[in-house]
Enzyme design. Structure first.
Site, PDB file in Angstrom:
ATOM      1  N   ARG A   1      -6.631  -0.373  -7.851  1.00 49.74           N
ATOM      2  CA  ARG A   1      -7.045   0.679  -6.907  1.00 49.74           C
ATOM      3  C   ARG A   1      -7.134   1.986  -7.699  1.00 49.74           C
ATOM      4  O   ARG A   1      -6.222   2.286  -8.475  1.00 49.74           O
ATOM      5  CB  ARG A   1      -6.036   0.830  -5.741  1.00 49.74           C
TER       6      ARG A   1
ATOM      7  N   ASN B   1      -5.578  12.563  -0.127  1.00 50.54           N
ATOM      8  CA  ASN B   1      -4.794  11.688   0.757  1.00 50.54           C
ATOM      9  C   ASN B   1      -5.772  10.918   1.649  1.00 50.54           C
ATOM     10  O   ASN B   1      -6.992  11.108   1.586  1.00 50.54           O
ATOM     11  CB  ASN B   1      -3.808  12.518   1.596  1.00 50.54           C
ATOM     12  N   LYS B   2      -5.217  10.087   2.483  1.00 49.60           N
ATOM     13  CA  LYS B   2      -6.017   9.220   3.350  1.00 49.60           C
ATOM     14  C   LYS B   2      -7.117  10.003   4.073  1.00 49.60           C
ATOM     15  O   LYS B   2      -6.892  11.115   4.540  1.00 49.60           O
ATOM     16  CB  LYS B   2      -5.062   8.541   4.349  1.00 49.60           C
TER      17      LYS B   2
ATOM     18  N   ARG C   1       0.861  -1.182   0.000  1.00 46.04           N
ATOM     19  CA  ARG C   1       0.000   0.000   0.000  1.00 46.04           C
ATOM     20  C   ARG C   1       0.896   1.230   0.000  1.00 46.04           C
ATOM     21  O   ARG C   1       2.105   1.121   0.141  1.00 46.04           O
ATOM     22  CB  ARG C   1      -0.965  -0.037   1.201  1.00 46.04           C
ATOM     23  N   GLY C   2       0.256   2.398  -0.139  1.00 52.38           N
ATOM     24  CA  GLY C   2       1.039   3.623  -0.271  1.00 52.38           C
ATOM     25  C   GLY C   2       1.254   3.878  -1.758  1.00 52.38           C
ATOM     26  O   GLY C   2       1.605   2.956  -2.518  1.00 52.38           O
ATOM     27  N   ALA C   3       1.038   5.134  -2.171  1.00 50.06           N
ATOM     28  CA  ALA C   3       0.998   5.434  -3.603  1.00 50.06           C
ATOM     29  C   ALA C   3       2.255   4.986  -4.374  1.00 50.06           C
ATOM     30  O   ALA C   3       2.152   4.268  -5.382  1.00 50.06           O
ATOM     31  CB  ALA C   3       0.737   6.928  -3.781  1.00 50.06           C
TER      32      ALA C   3
ATOM     33  N   ASP D   1      -1.780  10.825  -2.263  1.00 47.73           N
ATOM     34  CA  ASP D   1      -1.982   9.812  -3.307  1.00 47.73           C
ATOM     35  C   ASP D   1      -2.163  10.423  -4.681  1.00 47.73           C
ATOM     36  O   ASP D   1      -1.990   9.750  -5.695  1.00 47.73           O
ATOM     37  CB  ASP D   1      -3.189   8.940  -2.964  1.00 47.73           C
TER      38      ASP D   1
ATOM     39  N   GLN E   1      -3.211   2.609   9.665  1.00 47.05           N
ATOM     40  CA  GLN E   1      -1.862   2.717   9.085  1.00 47.05           C
ATOM     41  C   GLN E   1      -0.912   3.444  10.025  1.00 47.05           C
ATOM     42  O   GLN E   1       0.305   3.343   9.879  1.00 47.05           O
ATOM     43  CB  GLN E   1      -1.914   3.452   7.736  1.00 47.05           C
TER      44      GLN E   1
HETATM   45  O1  MRU Z   1      -4.738   3.271   1.564  1.00 50.35           O
HETATM   46  P1  MRU Z   1      -3.249   3.424   1.675  1.00 50.35           P
HETATM   47  O2  MRU Z   1      -2.678   2.856   2.919  1.00 50.35           O
HETATM   48  O3  MRU Z   1      -2.545   2.953   0.418  1.00 50.35           O
HETATM   49  O4  MRU Z   1      -3.053   5.006   1.747  1.00 50.35           O
HETATM   50  C1  MRU Z   1      -1.774   5.542   1.827  1.00 50.35           C
HETATM   51  C2  MRU Z   1      -1.785   7.011   1.986  1.00 50.35           C
HETATM   52  O5  MRU Z   1      -2.822   7.637   2.001  1.00 50.35           O
HETATM   53  C3  MRU Z   1      -0.460   7.708   2.028  1.00 50.35           C
HETATM   54  O6  MRU Z   1      -0.538   8.859   2.807  1.00 50.35           O
HETATM   55  C4  MRU Z   1      -0.122   8.084   0.576  1.00 50.35           C
HETATM   56  O7  MRU Z   1      -0.082   6.969  -0.240  1.00 50.35           O
HETATM   57  C5  MRU Z   1       1.149   8.814   0.477  1.00 50.35           C
HETATM   58  S1  MRU Z   1       2.457   7.743   0.877  1.00 50.35           S
HETATM   59  C6  MRU Z   1       3.854   7.951   0.259  1.00 50.35           C
END
Ligand code: MRU
Length: 367
Positions: free
Chosen positions: A90, A253-254, A53-55, A243, A203
């Site tokens: 995703r 973002n999240k 996970r994470g962009a 993201d 997270q």
């Molecule tokens: O749903 P996730 O855990 O993939 O979400 C991740 C985030 O929202 C991070 O803040 C985002 O990807 C930036 S990370 C380098």
């Protein structure tokens, strides 16, 4: 990053040179589980089910997903299908489509016989770029933290609040929001990090685990605590990842990021967003209307995962059985609430002019 004294990236090739190893993040921070991907479908599942996970990391995983597809079948059809499958895994983080489009544009110019080898070289290059980029944005963020820290009374730690996990685990290495924090710690800046738990998937527990591995002082807080801490002068600045950033500077973002930015603005606390340029979507001009927001399963909200009294990993239900649920995974923070962007090329205003000042080579998109 070092875990238990050993250096790891979040994605690497197995000894056979073609299978792809990932850390299955669904088990962290409780268990260290390494999974191997052998087919493109495994990469799709790993992204969709959030083993990774994470962009930036889902972009890197998609790049290796293409390699796996071509390892089994290097035809045009296989490449086309793999691209479509991976991009659909995703919807919100633009790094996924960015990585797939970037690789497939290059791969389609090679004859099928060459493609597999080329794909592995391109995926490795993309991962190395991600590491370099995050380290570079970390250096930019370090200077910024140092400037804020220098204004504090002698000996006082700088308090930084972050949301979700934008650390090493969200990228190939270093992280985005956490890269400046790791480097500031190495530079000897006295720091303390407020870690939002980030329901529903927590997270924040990954962030706390990363900070603990690097011996950085931190405190885990419930998502609703940030505003209260800001009102009491306990937060000096906020840094999050993102993201997808639209060209006008809106930040997706999240879920929950927007509320932190609002609270920061109300308390005159700087709110920074750290991003590699692969996260900028130059095609989109308005975050609220244009960014597709992922909705995820009800069970993420109704259940929580953790260790039970016997130390066994289990899921428990926290609601009544038939409660109606809405689970939007991301939100949009308007550019006007963001103090500045931290990128690999420098710090800029959260606006189209700001982004273009650092990335002038980007082709103009008509308004
Ligand atoms: O749903 P996730 O855990 O993939 O979400 C991740 C985030 O929202 C991070 O803040 C985002 O990807 C930036 S990370 C380098």
């Amino acid at each position: 990053m070092r875990v238990g004294g050993q250096h790891f990236r979040t994605i690497w090739l197995a000894d056979d040179g073609w299978r792809v190893c990932i850390i299955d993040q669904r088990y962290l921070p409780h268990q260290w589980v390494v999974a191997q991907l052998e087919q493109v479908q495994h990469a799709v599942d790993a992204i969709r089910d959030m083993q990774v996970r994470g962009a930036p990391l889902i972009g890197a995983t998609a790049a290796y997903g293409l390699c796996l597809a071509l390892h089994h079948d290097a035809s045009d059809n296989s490449l086309r299908n793999a691209c479509a499958q991976l991009k659909a895994a995703r919807p919100t983080a633009v790094n996924l489509a960015w990585a797939v489009d970037r690789l497939s544009a290059q791969l389609s110019t090679f004859p099928a016989d060459d493609r597999c080898e080329r794909a592995y070289a391109l995926a490795a290059g993309l991962c190395d770029d991600d590491v370099r980029t995050n380290r570079a944005l970390g250096e930019q963020g370090l200077s910024l933290i140092a400037r804020h820290a220098a204004r504090l009374p002698e000996g006082r730690a700088i308090n930084i609040l972050t949301h979700c996990n934008a650390g090493w685990l969200a990228t190939v290495d270093w992280g985005t929001a956490l890269a400046p924090i790791f480097l500031a710690h190495r530079a000897g800046i006295k720091m303390h990090v407020w870690v939002d738990e980030t329901r529903p998937r927590n997270q924040g527990a990954l962030t706390a685990w990363e900070l603990e591995q690097q011996s950085i002082a931190h405190t885990y807080i419930v998502d609703n605590a940030g505003g209260h801490l800001m009102q009491r002068g306990l937060v000096d600045l906020c840094i999050t990842g993102t993201d997808r950033v639209t060209r006008n500077g809106d930040v997706c973002n999240k879920i929950g990021t927007y509320l932190k930015a609002l609270a920061a603005r109300d308390n005159s606390i700087p709110f920074y967003v750290a991003l590699p340029s692969s996260t900028i979507d130059w095609q989109l001009g308005n975050g609220l209307d244009d960014v597709p927001i992922e909705t995820r399963g009800d069970e993420e909200v109704t259940r929580v995962r953790g260790l039970d009294h016997d130390g066994k990993l289990s899921d428990i239900c926290v609601t009544g059985r038939a409660v109606p649920v809405r689970n939007d995974a991301f939100d949009v923070t308007p550019a006007r609430l963001i103090t500045a962007f931290i990128t690999e090329r420098g710090v800029c205003a959260a606006s189209e002019a700001g982004l273009r000042s650092l990335f002038p080579e980007t082709v103009a998109v008509p308004a």
